[in-house]
Structure formats: C-alpha cells, structure tokens
Design a protein around this motif. Structure first.
Motif, short mmCIF file in Angstrom:
data_model
loop_
_atom_site.label_atom_id
_atom_site.label_comp_id
_atom_site.label_asym_id
_atom_site.label_seq_id
_atom_site.Cartn_x
_atom_site.Cartn_y
_atom_site.Cartn_z
N PHE A 1 0.83 -1.21 0.00
CA PHE A 1 0.00 0.00 0.00
C PHE A 1 0.87 1.26 0.00
N ARG A 2 1.94 1.23 0.81
CA ARG A 2 2.84 2.40 0.84
C ARG A 2 3.40 2.68 -0.56
N ARG A 3 3.74 1.60 -1.23
CA ARG A 3 4.31 1.75 -2.57
C ARG A 3 3.26 2.31 -3.54
N MET A 4 2.03 1.84 -3.46
CA MET A 4 0.99 2.34 -4.36
C MET A 4 0.79 3.84 -4.15
N VAL A 5 0.76 4.26 -2.90
CA VAL A 5 0.60 5.69 -2.61
C VAL A 5 1.73 6.48 -3.27
N ARG A 6 2.95 5.97 -3.18
CA ARG A 6 4.09 6.68 -3.78
C ARG A 6 4.00 6.72 -5.31
N ASP A 7 3.59 5.61 -5.90
CA ASP A 7 3.44 5.60 -7.37
C ASP A 7 2.40 6.63 -7.81
N LEU A 8 1.28 6.67 -7.07
CA LEU A 8 0.22 7.61 -7.44
C LEU A 8 0.63 9.05 -7.16
N ALA A 9 1.34 9.26 -6.07
CA ALA A 9 1.81 10.61 -5.76
C ALA A 9 2.72 11.13 -6.86
N ALA A 10 3.59 10.27 -7.36
CA ALA A 10 4.49 10.68 -8.46
C ALA A 10 3.67 10.97 -9.71
N GLU B 1 -0.76 -11.45 -8.04
CA GLU B 1 -1.10 -11.46 -6.63
C GLU B 1 0.16 -11.33 -5.76
N GLY B 2 1.16 -12.24 -5.97
CA GLY B 2 2.45 -12.02 -5.29
C GLY B 2 2.96 -10.63 -5.68
N ILE B 3 2.85 -10.32 -7.00
CA ILE B 3 3.02 -8.96 -7.49
C ILE B 3 1.63 -8.44 -7.80
N PRO B 4 1.16 -7.42 -7.12
CA PRO B 4 1.88 -6.45 -6.31
C PRO B 4 1.81 -6.69 -4.79
N PHE B 5 0.99 -7.66 -4.32
CA PHE B 5 0.64 -7.62 -2.89
C PHE B 5 1.77 -8.06 -1.96
N ALA B 6 2.75 -8.79 -2.50
CA ALA B 6 3.91 -9.12 -1.66
C ALA B 6 4.92 -7.97 -1.69
N GLY B 7 4.55 -6.86 -2.29
CA GLY B 7 5.35 -5.64 -2.25
C GLY B 7 6.81 -5.86 -2.62
N PRO B 8 7.70 -5.72 -1.65
CA PRO B 8 9.13 -5.84 -1.97
C PRO B 8 9.52 -7.26 -2.40
N ILE C 1 -4.86 -0.44 -8.72
CA ILE C 1 -4.10 -1.66 -8.39
C ILE C 1 -3.32 -2.14 -9.61
N ASN C 2 -4.01 -2.23 -10.77
CA ASN C 2 -3.34 -2.69 -11.99
C ASN C 2 -2.20 -1.75 -12.37
N PHE C 3 -2.41 -0.46 -12.11
CA PHE C 3 -1.39 0.56 -12.41
C PHE C 3 -0.13 0.34 -11.57
N THR C 4 -0.30 0.31 -10.25
CA THR C 4 0.88 0.21 -9.39
C THR C 4 1.56 -1.14 -9.58
N SER C 5 0.77 -2.18 -9.86
CA SER C 5 1.35 -3.50 -10.07
C SER C 5 2.26 -3.52 -11.29
N ALA C 6 1.79 -2.90 -12.38
CA ALA C 6 2.61 -2.88 -13.60
C ALA C 6 3.90 -2.09 -13.38
N LYS C 7 3.79 -0.98 -12.63
CA LYS C 7 5.00 -0.19 -12.33
C LYS C 7 5.99 -1.01 -11.49
N PRO D 1 3.22 12.25 -1.06
CA PRO D 1 2.96 10.81 -0.91
C PRO D 1 2.18 10.52 0.37
N ASP D 2 0.92 10.90 0.32
CA ASP D 2 0.06 10.81 1.50
C ASP D 2 -1.30 10.30 0.99
N PRO D 3 -1.90 9.32 1.67
CA PRO D 3 -3.15 8.74 1.16
C PRO D 3 -4.24 9.77 0.88
N ASP D 4 -4.42 10.75 1.75
CA ASP D 4 -5.48 11.75 1.52
C ASP D 4 -5.21 12.57 0.26
N ALA D 5 -3.96 12.98 0.07
CA ALA D 5 -3.62 13.80 -1.10
C ALA D 5 -3.82 13.00 -2.39
#
Ligand SMILES: [Zn+2]
Length: 392
Positions: free
Chosen positions: A67-76, A306-313, A343-349, A82-86
C-alpha cells in the motif's frame, strides 16, 4: 537495471470493475488492500465492529508495504505529496472530470494495453460491454466454472442434464460468448489434489447423486474434481487455455491444498498433456513449484500475479525465483487487480522495476546479454500472454 519502462504490458490475470465514483480515503484503503480483514468477515462471526476494530483494520492495510508503494506511485503520477489523503483527492478529481480518460492516462503511464479478466469475480458477474465501455484498454474475458457449478447444483436436474448443461455453457462461452479461456478456483473449494481418474463420467453421476442425497463422504470433492477434468477436455477441444488458481488467495483459500505440486498427477496425465494451463499466481508462496512445473510440463505456464503487487518488496525475488526453472517463454506477468484501476497501475509499475532489476542481475551473471534481457522483458510483460491467449 535493464530499462523496460517503455514496454507494453498485458495483465494476464485480473478482475473486472466499474467506475465507483468518488471514494473516501478509508474506502480507497479498503478497496485496494489485499486481505487484512473486513467488517463482514468479523460480523459474520458475531464480532462487533467497534471503532477500535475499524481503526485496527485500517492501520493494518495502510501499513502493508504494497500500500505504501501504491501511494508513492500515485503521488508521483499526480505530482502531489505521498500521502493517502492527497492521492485520493487527486484521483477523485481526475476521475470526476472523465473516468475513462483518467484511466487511459494512468495505464499509458504504466504501459498497460491489455487486461485478461476473470469475470467470475465479483459476483453477480459484471456486464462485459459495460466494463469495456469504461476501460480504455483491450479486455480479454475468461469464463469461471464455479458460478456455473453453483447454478447447476441449484437446478433440479439429474446427471445427464447437469453434464449437458455444463458442457454447453463452457462451449458456448468459448465460441459465441467471446471468452478466451476458462478459469477454476477449485483451490478455494476442495483443493488441488485432483486425481486424473476423476475424468470417468461415472464419477460425475455417482458424486452428483451422493450430493443430492446429502451423503457426504467427499461427494462434493468428487463432483468438483470430475468437472475440472471435463473443463480441461473442453479447453483442449476448443484450443483455449485453462487458468487454475494456485497458491494464496483471500482467507477462504485452502492454503495447505493450494500448492501447485498437487496438480502434477493431473497435468501430466496423457489425456491432459495437450491442454495449455496457466498456474495463476504461480502458486505463491509456492512459486518455485509452479516454475518447476512450467519447466517440465510442455504446455504449463505460470504467472506472477497477486504475489506482485501484494507481496510488495517480494516482487524482485518472485521474478528471480520463478526464472530459476521456468523458461523465459513461460513466465507471464499479471496483477490480480480488482475493484479500482489503481491496483493494476501500481502492479505494472512495480513489476517493471523488479523485472528490470532481476534481468540486470542475469546480465551481470552472464546469463543474458543486454538485447536478450530486453527480449525477455518483452516476452514476460506481454508477448507470452499474447501467444497464450492468441491475441494477435
Ligand atoms: Zn484473481
């Protein structure tokens, strides 16, 4: 790192979703988080959904590295903090102007061009035309057998009619229905230890009779096993790939019985060797088993969804470990995205970054040269899926 940023991406396993309009930050967290519990999960068990529990669930979801990573991808992407509300404010504003255009910009940024979607989730199923009208990428639908099985169990019919309707529904989906493959989540039901001898039609007859009489004794498993075998045969007949869920899923999954290795006897049985089978999620966390099976079984593939993106690192080690045994031509990118387009966006990144790192390691290690590494990325991100689903 091998540069793969410009490459096109086919998402080989995900689920359809519709525009949900504006969402609150809390809803966004609930909709994009993988697992972590839900209000209904607790309330079904008689647990009161108190403010403390609500906050605890949110905290768990917001503190996954995915989730932290998705927020950063979207913030960029939006050029905000890089904040969930923003990030949620920015996505709501963009989606409110023109949802389809917003998704088009999001997916263009990730290179996402095509999504192979399992229409068996959510239920009741979404309308293909409506999904297509909202999403600016090619949608390739896949037909799931379990909702069909549930319908047929509700119908007051004997085995002959049950089997006829089952075959007709799958054949119809693959011909006039426009579906490009079949999917099973038997791992969520009775597990993957399916004997190839379940293919005998008498097993279907016996098992349905026992189910109807409420006799238990593993009758439901026998029936599901038989129907999985039949689905494989229909896939061979119609030259369509079969997706089989392997590995982790939501909390309902039969975790000990979801290992890909349980499918060995079935998939190496002579009657099924001709079927093109995608081991969905590559069996994560048992993905080395799926990779091995893709190595030794000529028509078996594995994806990394599923492992990508949900297993993150874990994305980097998933690619690295799968590529130890699976040929480059048999590893397929997927996300298992659902509910919201982010989800599909951050996963592809994330996948592009992890794959670029892993391919660089392989170049450094003397396994590939730069050109071969780029070719491998093209195959894993898009071409293997295009060949598997005959998209060209
Ligand atoms: Zn899925």
């Amino acid at each position: 790192m091998v540069d793969v940023q410009d490459l096109a991406v086919v998402d080989v396993h995900c689920h359809p979703f519709l525009d949900r309009g504006e969402v609150t930050t809390e809803e966004f967290v609930d909709l994009t988080a993988f697992g972590g519990g839900s209000r209904s999960y607790l309330e079904e068990a008689g647990v009161a959904f108190t403010e403390e529990i609500r906050a605890e669930l949110q905290r768990g979801k917001r503190n996954t590295l995915y989730f932290r990573r998705m927020v950063r991808d979207l913030a960029a992407f939006f050029g905000v903090a890089p904040d969930p509300d923003a990030v949620v404010a920015a996505r709501n504003a963009a989606a409110a102007v023109d949802y389809r255009d917003y998704v088009a910009r999001l997916y263009a940024d990730a290179g996402l061009t095509t999504m192979v979607m399992d229409f068996g989730f959510p239920q009741p199923g979404l309308d293909l035309g409506t999904v297509r009208s909202q999403l600016p990428v090619d949608i390739v639908p896949v037909y799931r057998i379990e909702p069909l099985i549930a319908d047929l169990l509700q119908a007051d019919v004997g085995w002959g009619e049950f089997a006829r309707r089952y075959d007709a529904a799958i054949a119809g989906a693959l011909t006039t229905g426009g579906f490009k493959g079949v999917k099973s989540i038997i791992a969520y039901r009775t597990g993957l230890e399916v004997s190839p001898l379940s293919r005998t039609p008498d097993q279907g007859l016996q098992a349905l009779d026992a189910v109807r009489r409420g006799l238990g004794g593993g009758a439901t498993k026998k029936l599901r096993d038989h129907l999985l075998c039949r689905a494989l045969e229909l896939c061979i007949e119609h030259d369509a790939p079969m997706q089989i869920h392997t590995g982790m899923g939501d909390f309902e999954v039969n975790l000990p019985l979801c290992r890909p290795a349980f499918l060995m006897d079935l998939l190496r049985f002579p009657a099924y060797r001709g079927c093109r089978v995608l081991l969905v999620h590559g069996g994560y966390p048992y993905h080395r088993e799926a990779a091995y099976m893709a190595h030794v079984l000529p028509r078996v593939y594995c994806d990394v969804s599923e492992g990508i993106p949900f297993a993150g690192p874990g994305a980097r080690s998933i690619f690295a470990e799968v590529l130890e045994m699976a040929p480059l031509s048999k590893v397929v990118y997927g996300s298992d995205g659902y509910t919201l387009p982010e989800i599909n966006f951050t996963s592809a990144k994330l996948a592009k970054q992890a794959l670029g790192q892993v391919l660089q390691d392989l170049v450094t290690g003397g396994f590939l040269d730069d050109a071969e590494a780029r070719d491998a990325a093209r195959m894993i991100l898009a071409e293997n899926a295009r060949a598997l689903y005959r998209l060209d």
